[in-house]
Design a protein around this motif. Structure first.
Motif, PDB file in Angstrom:
ATOM      1  N   GLY A  86       2.498   5.482  -6.024  1.00  0.00           N
ATOM      2  CA  GLY A  86       2.095   5.383  -7.422  1.00  0.00           C
ATOM      3  C   GLY A  86       0.985   6.353  -7.776  1.00  0.00           C
ATOM      4  O   GLY A  86       0.979   6.939  -8.864  1.00  0.00           O
ATOM      5  N   CYS A  87       0.033   6.536  -6.856  1.00  0.00           N
ATOM      6  CA  CYS A  87      -1.053   7.488  -7.114  1.00  0.00           C
ATOM      7  C   CYS A  87      -0.514   8.892  -7.309  1.00  0.00           C
ATOM      8  O   CYS A  87      -1.066   9.692  -8.070  1.00  0.00           O
ATOM      9  N   LEU A  88       0.578   9.213  -6.614  1.00  0.00           N
ATOM     10  CA  LEU A  88       1.157  10.547  -6.702  1.00  0.00           C
ATOM     11  C   LEU A  88       2.180  10.679  -7.823  1.00  0.00           C
ATOM     12  O   LEU A  88       2.288  11.734  -8.456  1.00  0.00           O
TER      13      LEU A  88
ATOM     14  N   ILE B  10      -1.952   1.291   4.858  1.00  0.00           N
ATOM     15  CA  ILE B  10      -0.554   1.112   5.267  1.00  0.00           C
ATOM     16  C   ILE B  10      -0.489   0.778   6.752  1.00  0.00           C
ATOM     17  O   ILE B  10       0.272  -0.089   7.189  1.00  0.00           O
ATOM     18  N   VAL B  11      -1.309   1.450   7.532  1.00  0.00           N
ATOM     19  CA  VAL B  11      -1.291   1.279   8.985  1.00  0.00           C
ATOM     20  C   VAL B  11      -1.911  -0.052   9.405  1.00  0.00           C
ATOM     21  O   VAL B  11      -1.396  -0.732  10.308  1.00  0.00           O
ATOM     22  N   GLY B  12      -2.995  -0.450   8.736  1.00  0.00           N
ATOM     23  CA  GLY B  12      -3.764  -1.610   9.159  1.00  0.00           C
ATOM     24  C   GLY B  12      -2.978  -2.907   9.298  1.00  0.00           C
ATOM     25  O   GLY B  12      -3.011  -3.545  10.368  1.00  0.00           O
ATOM     26  N   PRO B  13      -2.276  -3.359   8.249  1.00  0.00           N
ATOM     27  CA  PRO B  13      -1.551  -4.627   8.375  1.00  0.00           C
ATOM     28  C   PRO B  13      -0.495  -4.621   9.470  1.00  0.00           C
ATOM     29  O   PRO B  13      -0.231  -5.660  10.087  1.00  0.00           O
TER      30      PRO B  13
ATOM     31  N   PHE C  54       0.825  -1.213   0.000  1.00  0.00           N
ATOM     32  CA  PHE C  54       0.000   0.000   0.000  1.00  0.00           C
ATOM     33  C   PHE C  54       0.857   1.261   0.000  1.00  0.00           C
ATOM     34  O   PHE C  54       0.431   2.300  -0.506  1.00  0.00           O
ATOM     35  N   VAL C  55       2.059   1.190   0.561  1.00  0.00           N
ATOM     36  CA  VAL C  55       2.992   2.317   0.427  1.00  0.00           C
ATOM     37  C   VAL C  55       3.275   2.566  -1.045  1.00  0.00           C
ATOM     38  O   VAL C  55       3.252   3.706  -1.529  1.00  0.00           O
TER      39      VAL C  55
ATOM     40  N   GLY D  59       3.307  -2.409  -5.724  1.00  0.00           N
ATOM     41  CA  GLY D  59       2.224  -1.467  -5.473  1.00  0.00           C
ATOM     42  C   GLY D  59       2.296  -0.262  -6.388  1.00  0.00           C
ATOM     43  O   GLY D  59       1.276   0.191  -6.926  1.00  0.00           O
ATOM     44  N   PHE D  60       3.496   0.260  -6.603  1.00  0.00           N
ATOM     45  CA  PHE D  60       3.675   1.404  -7.502  1.00  0.00           C
ATOM     46  C   PHE D  60       3.262   1.040  -8.923  1.00  0.00           C
ATOM     47  O   PHE D  60       2.534   1.779  -9.596  1.00  0.00           O
TER      48      PHE D  60
END
Length: 481
Positions: A57-59, A338-341, A51-52, A105-106
């Motif tokens: 990648g979104c940015l 990112i935080v959840g896992p 997710f990082v 992820g990217f």
């Protein structure tokens, strides 16, 4: 409609191939990492790393696409993801796997952007929702098929990693060989979290909480299945059951939210998710059919949450802000994921496998509690004031899908093609209008007339000479990714 779907069939085939490989990895990697004696926290860090990469990648992926063009960027990203898939069994190390998942992820974020902008370009306002819905069904179908395909392979061998890499690699072929015109440049939007929060605190905060719980569920359920005693094959079906349950409930729950306060729907779904998770923690079902049945329930209650929350955000946003709202909500979800896992993996390390669902309970109850305070604070919208629920626009599939064409004159969103070298290539065809095209003679006459105008019209006093006779960049409606 059939003709339109045929024109994007290459894209949809690429989606099916790549997401099959991605789905295979989502089940394979936690199970393989557990077999290689990675700690629960290391597996959680690996899941968070994906997710990082998605958020980065979104940015950053739009800049890559604007520099290289859609097809070249597509080929580079898919090749990168294929190489990442095959690197896992070559370098068996937790830190290496974390870095590899960031790359994956990217690459996947860029893949989603290219495919979805291309599909938006090929659609009209009349059929865009249908095309995107077909795309989402294919995407989730391929994801589930990839997840359960591990049942035919042995995670102790090199084969599943090879299959994942081959499937991803093959995804580049349909797009590379397509004769369809490539889309115009994708749009860039601002991310203003403070403004998003002011528009809809309930949506912004709830999506962050949803990201925390779903990020863990989507990546750690195969590990949970393995730890409660399910076989590798059964763990794969257990993980797919979460997605399958959500696929069943998305549309009916979304339509229900059109007729009542969406915040009430979010509260009910959050508490139902917490209740189903509590049953799992208390009874710890480890019989395959019972465990899978509870997973379907959790999926039915939890998976529609993102779509309903984004729809609620749309209710409080102006139409021209829909794309910015979508991208902002996606980033909020990504940060939560990112935080959840990480949190879930630490709880699993201390409490055993039930720690995953303890975390799901905590954050869904917290989300329901926060939304309840907003219900007491802010009056609900009427049915006439709300936007219609659009599954294609709100389903959480990795990027932003807009069901509306953007205004080409909106300079804060649309990127003029001539500013980016990638779009100087002749293979880019920005004229998708259905009107008559100019003949060569007409085009030549227009060119001569333009040159004469530029020569005969002097620049205004104080205006740089090079701007004299300049023409506005060609208008092109684009949709955001």
């Amino acid at each position: 409609m059939a003709q339109t779907l045929l024109s994007v069939s290459a894209l949809l085939l690429s989606v099916a191939l790549l997401i099959f490989g991605h789905g295979l990895q989502t089940t394979l990697l936690p199970l393989a990492a557990d077999r290689f004696y990675f700690s629960d926290f290391e597996i959680g860090a690996m899941s968070s790393a994906y997710f990082v990469g998605m958020v980065i990648g979104c940015l950053g992926a739009p800049l890559l696409i604007m520099r290289a063009g859609h097809i070249r960027a597509f080929a580079a990203l898919v090749s990168m993801m294929s190489a990442a898939a095959i690197l896992h069994p070559v370098i068996i190390d937790p830190i290496a796997w974390v870095l590899i998942r960031v790359i994956s992820g990217f690459a996947l974020a860029g893949f989603y952007m290219i495919v979805e902008s291309w599909l938006n370009e090929s659609a009209t306002n009349q059929n865009r929702g249908t095309i995107m819905s077909v795309y989402i069904v294919i995407l989730f179908g391929a994801l589930m098929l990839g997840q359960v395909s591990i049942a035919t392979m042995s995670i102790s061998s090199f084969i599943p990693f090879v299959i994942a890499s081959i499937s991803v690699s093959l995804a580049v072929m349909p797009v590379s060989l397509t004769t369809s015109a490539q889309p115009a440049p994708i749009t860039l939007v601002r991310f203003r979290p403070v403004q998003l929060y002011k528009n809809s605190p309930a949506a912004f905060v709830s999506i962050f909480f949803i990201g925390i719980s779903q990020g863990a569920l989507l990546t750690l359920t195969p590990l949970y299945g393995s730890q409660i005693g399910l076989s590798t094959n059964q763990s794969a079906f257990y993980a797919a059951a979460i997605i399958g349950g959500g696929l069943l409930a998305q549309w009916p729950v979304g339509r229900l939210s059109d007729s009542i306060d969406r915040r009430i729907v979010l509260i009910v779904l959050g508490l139902a998710t917490a209740a189903a998770s509590t049953a799992i923690v208390v009874f710890s079902p480890n019989v395959f059919l019972i465990a899978t049945g509870t997973a379907v329930l959790v999926g039915m209650f939890s998976q529609p949450l993102y779509a309903i929350a984004v729809a609620h955000a749309f209710d409080h946003a102006a139409q021209e802000d829909f794309v910015e709202t979508s991208s902002g909500m996606l980033l909020s979800f990504g940060i939560g994921s990112i935080v959840g896992p990480l949190i879930a993996s630490m709880l699993m390390g201390h409490m055993g496998p039930s720690g995953l669902y303890v975390m799901v309970i905590a954050f869904n109850v917290a989300m329901a509690g926060f939304i309840f305070t907003r219900v007491l604070t802010r009056q609900a919208l009427t049915a006439e004031e709300k936007t219609d629920f659009e599954y294609a626009a709100t389903a959480q599939v990795g990027t932003v899908i807009s069901t509306e064409e953007l205004d080409a004159e909106a300079e804060e969103y649309v990127i003029p093609p001539e500013e980016f070298p990638a779009y100087e290539d002749d293979i880019y065809n920005f004229d998708t209008t259905s009107g008559d095209t100019e003949t060569e003679d007409e085009a030549e006459a227009d060119s001569v007339a333009t040159e004469d105008t530029a020569t005969s019209d002097p620049a205004e006093p104080g205006e740089p000479a090079e701007n004299a006779g300049a023409k506005e960049p060609p208008a092109k409606d684009t949709s955001s990714s």
